[in-house]
Design an enzyme around this catalytic site. Structure first.
Site, short mmCIF file in Angstrom:
data_model
loop_
_atom_site.label_atom_id
_atom_site.label_comp_id
_atom_site.label_asym_id
_atom_site.label_seq_id
_atom_site.Cartn_x
_atom_site.Cartn_y
_atom_site.Cartn_z
N GLY A 137 -31.81 32.82 -8.95
CA GLY A 137 -33.07 32.07 -8.98
C GLY A 137 -33.12 30.93 -8.01
CB CYS A 138 -30.89 28.76 -6.81
SG CYS A 138 -30.64 27.27 -5.86
N GLY A 139 -32.67 29.41 -3.99
CA GLY A 139 -32.52 29.68 -2.57
C GLY A 139 -31.97 28.51 -1.79
#
Length: 260
Positions: A94-96
């Site tokens: 969920g994290c870029g």
């Protein structure tokens, strides 16, 4: 522990994917092991690592015991830019941004998005079609999708991934490979519209981003600053326009819209 019997549950694959530019490992993302050439090209362009697709000379994908290496051969100019802007990014589903090593890398310098207009009939038609065009979601219940729709609302390209950012990068890579004109349609996503999803859409040259869920405040700020038409909460014949709402054509009667 109770277990269900007689039902075979499919699970989504999630593997470490290392993006290696001219032998230099730049990022490791957790991703679905599909459409990885699209992913590599889309990521490189949407993150500003390549200025144009012509700077990418070739892509090789190698499956290793511990994950997958995607090796990109890029122009010398792009390699120099990469060295100047290098970061170690261990991306989670969920994290870029995990691992970005300075605040200056968070907000990218972006162009102004083209002033594409959108008909509400096309908006609802595309999102209605998208539900049936996600085989991995139907099989596992665990993936996001990003799609490209024509201005008439026909879905032309779809990419899926366990990560919403990855799905969008795969879509951007597929758009470039198929010579898709980003001013002649709009992006649909099955997730919330994070600021990074907004940045990637603008970087890809598209003028419209439509999302099933709501955007964040920063996403709306960036969309407004860069002329992106941003809609969210597209479902059941309704939506909210968060930026550039005047570019939505609502001339179609609601009865006609619900028919799509």
């Amino acid at each position: 522990m109770n277990t269900a019997r007689g039902t075979e549950w499919a699970l989504a694959e999630e593997v470490p994917v290392a993006l290696v530019f001219n032998g230099i490992s730049h990022a490791v993302m957790m991703a679905s092991p599909s459409d990885l050439q699209d992913f590599a090209l889309g990521f490189a362009l949407s993150e500003g690592l390549l200025q144009t697709a012509s700077q990418l000379y070739g892509v090789d994908v190698e499956v290793l015991a511990q994950g997958i290496e995607v090796r990109l051969e890029v122009a010398a100019q792009a390699e120099q830019h990469l060295k100047e802007r290098r970061r170690s990014m261990a991306g989670r589903t969920g994290c870029g941004l995990c691992g970005a090593d300075s605040l200056g890398q968070v907000r990218l310098p972006l162009p102004q998005a083209p002033a594409v207009t959108l008909d509400t009939q096309a908006l609802f038609k595309a999102h209605g079609m998208l539900r049936s065009l996600q085989p991995e979601k139907q099989r596992t219940g665990a993936t996001h999708a990003a799609a490209w729709a024509s201005l008439d609302g026909d879905i032309l390209l779809v990419r899926e991934d366990v990560g919403r950012h990855n799905a969008l990068d795969k879509l951007i890579g597929a758009m470039v490979k198929t010579s898709t004109d980003p001013t002649q349609g709009f992006v649909c996503i099955t997730s919330r519209a994070s600021f990074e999803m907004v940045q990637k859409t603008i970087q890809a040259g598209a003028g419209v981003l439509t999302a099933v869920s709501a955007p964040t405040a920063l996403a709306v700020d960036i969309a407004q600053d860069h002329n992106l038409l941003l809609t969210g909460l597209v479902r059941d014949g309704s939506y909210i326009a968060y930026s550039q709402a005047h570019r939505i054509n609502t001339s179609q009667p609601l009865e006609a819209l619900h028919g799509h």
